[in-house]
Design an enzyme around this catalytic site. Sequence first.
Site, PDB file in Angstrom:
ATOM      1  N   HIS A 259       1.024  -1.239   0.073  1.00 15.75           N
ATOM      2  CA  HIS A 259       0.061   0.076   0.076  1.00 15.75           C
ATOM      3  C   HIS A 259       1.092   1.322  -0.120  1.00 15.75           C
ATOM      4  O   HIS A 259       0.416   2.380  -0.642  1.00 15.75           O
ATOM      5  CB  HIS A 259      -1.187   0.125   1.184  1.00 15.75           C
ATOM      6  CG  HIS A 259      -0.440   0.128   2.492  1.00 15.75           C
ATOM      7  ND1 HIS A 259       0.400  -0.639   3.218  1.00 15.75           N
ATOM      8  CD2 HIS A 259      -0.427   1.350   3.360  1.00 15.75           C
ATOM      9  CE1 HIS A 259       0.823  -0.137   4.263  1.00 15.75           C
ATOM     10  NE2 HIS A 259       0.469   0.960   4.570  1.00 15.75           N
ATOM     11  N   ASP A 260       2.105   1.167   0.537  1.00  7.84           N
ATOM     12  CA  ASP A 260       2.888   2.476   0.641  1.00  7.84           C
ATOM     13  C   ASP A 260       4.009   2.255  -0.345  1.00  7.84           C
ATOM     14  O   ASP A 260       4.964   3.269  -0.068  1.00  7.84           O
ATOM     15  CB  ASP A 260       3.302   2.570   2.001  1.00  7.84           C
ATOM     16  CG  ASP A 260       2.449   3.338   3.109  1.00  7.84           C
ATOM     17  OD1 ASP A 260       1.550   3.846   2.287  1.00  7.84           O
ATOM     18  OD2 ASP A 260       2.497   3.250   4.071  1.00  7.84           O
ATOM     19  N   LYS A 263       5.622   5.239  -1.725  1.00  8.97           N
ATOM     20  CA  LYS A 263       6.592   6.347  -1.136  1.00  8.97           C
ATOM     21  C   LYS A 263       7.875   6.213  -1.652  1.00  8.97           C
ATOM     22  O   LYS A 263       8.794   7.179  -1.380  1.00  8.97           O
ATOM     23  CB  LYS A 263       6.778   5.929   0.426  1.00  8.97           C
ATOM     24  CG  LYS A 263       5.483   6.354   1.148  1.00  8.97           C
ATOM     25  CD  LYS A 263       5.554   5.951   2.644  1.00  8.97           C
ATOM     26  CE  LYS A 263       4.446   6.532   3.467  1.00  8.97           C
ATOM     27  NZ  LYS A 263       4.521   5.860   4.871  1.00  8.97           N
ATOM     28  N   HIS A 288       1.558   9.907  -2.353  1.00  9.42           N
ATOM     29  CA  HIS A 288       2.120   8.543  -2.141  1.00  9.42           C
ATOM     30  C   HIS A 288       1.033   7.206  -2.732  1.00  9.42           C
ATOM     31  O   HIS A 288       1.358   6.197  -3.447  1.00  9.42           O
ATOM     32  CB  HIS A 288       2.845   7.890  -0.990  1.00  9.42           C
ATOM     33  CG  HIS A 288       2.032   7.414   0.047  1.00  9.42           C
ATOM     34  ND1 HIS A 288       1.347   8.368   0.993  1.00  9.42           N
ATOM     35  CD2 HIS A 288       1.359   6.315   0.402  1.00  9.42           C
ATOM     36  CE1 HIS A 288       0.737   7.820   2.135  1.00  9.42           C
ATOM     37  NE2 HIS A 288       0.668   6.385   1.622  1.00  9.42           N
ATOM     38  N   HIS A 312      -6.437   3.975   0.465  1.00 10.86           N
ATOM     39  CA  HIS A 312      -6.106   3.414   2.069  1.00 10.86           C
ATOM     40  C   HIS A 312      -5.967   4.664   2.721  1.00 10.86           C
ATOM     41  O   HIS A 312      -5.837   4.687   4.055  1.00 10.86           O
ATOM     42  CB  HIS A 312      -4.872   2.808   1.946  1.00 10.86           C
ATOM     43  CG  HIS A 312      -3.326   3.290   1.901  1.00 10.86           C
ATOM     44  ND1 HIS A 312      -2.915   3.584   0.699  1.00 10.86           N
ATOM     45  CD2 HIS A 312      -2.813   3.910   2.727  1.00 10.86           C
ATOM     46  CE1 HIS A 312      -1.774   4.085   1.042  1.00 10.86           C
ATOM     47  NE2 HIS A 312      -1.506   4.320   2.316  1.00 10.86           N
ATOM     48  N   HIS A 313      -6.014   5.950   2.226  1.00 13.34           N
ATOM     49  CA  HIS A 313      -5.898   7.160   3.048  1.00 13.34           C
ATOM     50  C   HIS A 313      -7.139   8.030   3.097  1.00 13.34           C
ATOM     51  O   HIS A 313      -7.542   9.131   3.767  1.00 13.34           O
ATOM     52  CB  HIS A 313      -4.669   8.078   2.727  1.00 13.34           C
ATOM     53  CG  HIS A 313      -3.461   7.608   3.308  1.00 13.34           C
ATOM     54  ND1 HIS A 313      -2.865   7.666   4.718  1.00 13.34           N
ATOM     55  CD2 HIS A 313      -2.433   7.127   2.731  1.00 13.34           C
ATOM     56  CE1 HIS A 313      -2.035   7.289   5.000  1.00 13.34           C
ATOM     57  NE2 HIS A 313      -1.513   6.632   3.735  1.00 13.34           N
TER      58      HIS A 313
HETATM   59 FE   LIG Z   1       0.342   5.195   3.330  1.00 11.78          FE
END
Ligand SMILES: [Fe+2]
Length: 404
Positions: A259-260, A263, A288, A312-313
Site C-alpha cells: 500500500h505504501d 513512497k 504516495h 487507503h488514506h
Molecule cells: Fe500510506
Amino acid sequence: MKKKLLIPSIIVLLTAFAVAGVFLLMQLYIADKSFDTLDRALKSLIDLQASAAYNGYFAWTKMYDLVMQGNLTEANALADEIPKSFPLVASAEIIQEAPPEENFVVGADGELLRIVYSIRDDDEFRTAPNAVAVTIIQASKLLDIVSPNGFKIDMTGGRKTTYGIHVSANLMHISLWNIIAMVLLTVLFASLLIQRYVKKTAFFLDTRGLESIIYLFEQTEKMSASHSRNVAVLALFLGKKLGLRGKKLRNLYVAALLHDIGKIGVPTNVIAKAGRLDSKEYMQIKQHPVISARILKSFKEFERLSPIVLYHHEREDGSGYPEGLTGKDIPLESKIIAVVDVFEALVGERPYRNPIHSFSAFEKLKKMPLDQRIVKVLIDNYSELNSFQPPRWVLSYSPWLLGV
Ligand SMILES: [Fe+2]
C-alpha cells in the site's frame, strides 16, 4: 524439446507409468483372487469325479471279488466302462499296488492327474490288499471347464494347486478396452497434475515478483517496508475476522504489503522528517497512494489491487485523500488497511516519537473518522493476534513485530 514442455511431459510419462503400474497390480490382485476360486472349483470337480468313480466302480463287491480272485482281465474290462461314463477320465485300469488308506488319493503326474482308488466291497468293510484302480484325467480338460480363458497349465512357472497341477494366469492379456481405459486415466490424472503444477508455478512466479518489489522497497524505504509487513499481517488477521476468504483475503494481504510502495516516489527527507511538514511536503506525501496505485497498475498480476491501495488514506467523513471519498465509496479492503495503518503507526517504533500502548491507540482510533465497525473488530480480537497462524502463502512472514 522446449524447456516449458519438459515438466508436463515428465508428468504425463510418470502418470502413464503409474496408471500402468496400478493396472498391473490390479491384474495381479484379480489373478490372486481368481487363483483361489479356480483352485476350489478344480478341487471340487476332481473330488466329485473321483468320488463318483469310487462309489460306482470301486466300492463294489463284484469288482472286489474279481480282484480277489486274481481275475484282473475281467476287472479291467469293467473299469474300461469308466471313460465312457466320465468323459473327463482318459483311462482307468486295475493294477497291483498297495492300496491307499483313503477311498482315493489324487496326485499330479505332469499335466495328468492320477487318482488311485482302494477296491472295496459294497459295505466298504473289506479292502483288496494288493490291488488298486487308477484313473487318469487330463488336467487341461478340467481347466477348460473351470476357467475357459483365464488360466493355463504351466508346469514350470505356474502356481501349484491343491492337487499339484501348476497353473498360471494370462496376465499379458490386455484388451483394447484396457488400453483405452489406461489412456483415458493417464490423460485425466496427467491433466489434473499439470493444472496443479501450472497453478503452483504461476503462484510461485507471482510471489517471486512480489518478493523482488518488496526487496527493492526495503532497500529504499526501510521503515515503510517493515511497517508494511506489519500492516499486511494485521490486515490479514482482521480480514479473516471480517469474513474475507480465499482470493479476497490474499488480495487484501498483498495490497496491504504494497500500500505504501508509492513512497518510493516521495523524497526520503520528506518521508523521514521528524518535524511538522510544510504544505508542499504534505502535498508530496499525499501523492504516495496515487503512485502506489500507478505502480501496481503496471504489473498485470497486481493491477486489480490498485483501487485498494489508492484509497487507503480515504476517511469515512470525506476528510481523507487523494479523492476525499466518503464511507460508502471506499472499498472494504482500503478501510481495513486504513485502520491497521493508523494503528501500526501509533503502536510501532518511529524515529521521531515513542510508540504508545495498544489501549491508548484503541482510544485514539475510536475518535477517528475510520470505519468503526472495523475498529471494533480489531479491539475485540486483538488479544488473539499472538496465536494467529497466517496461511502458508504468506510471504517472508516474520513473527509479529508489535507487542500485544
Ligand atoms: Fe500510506
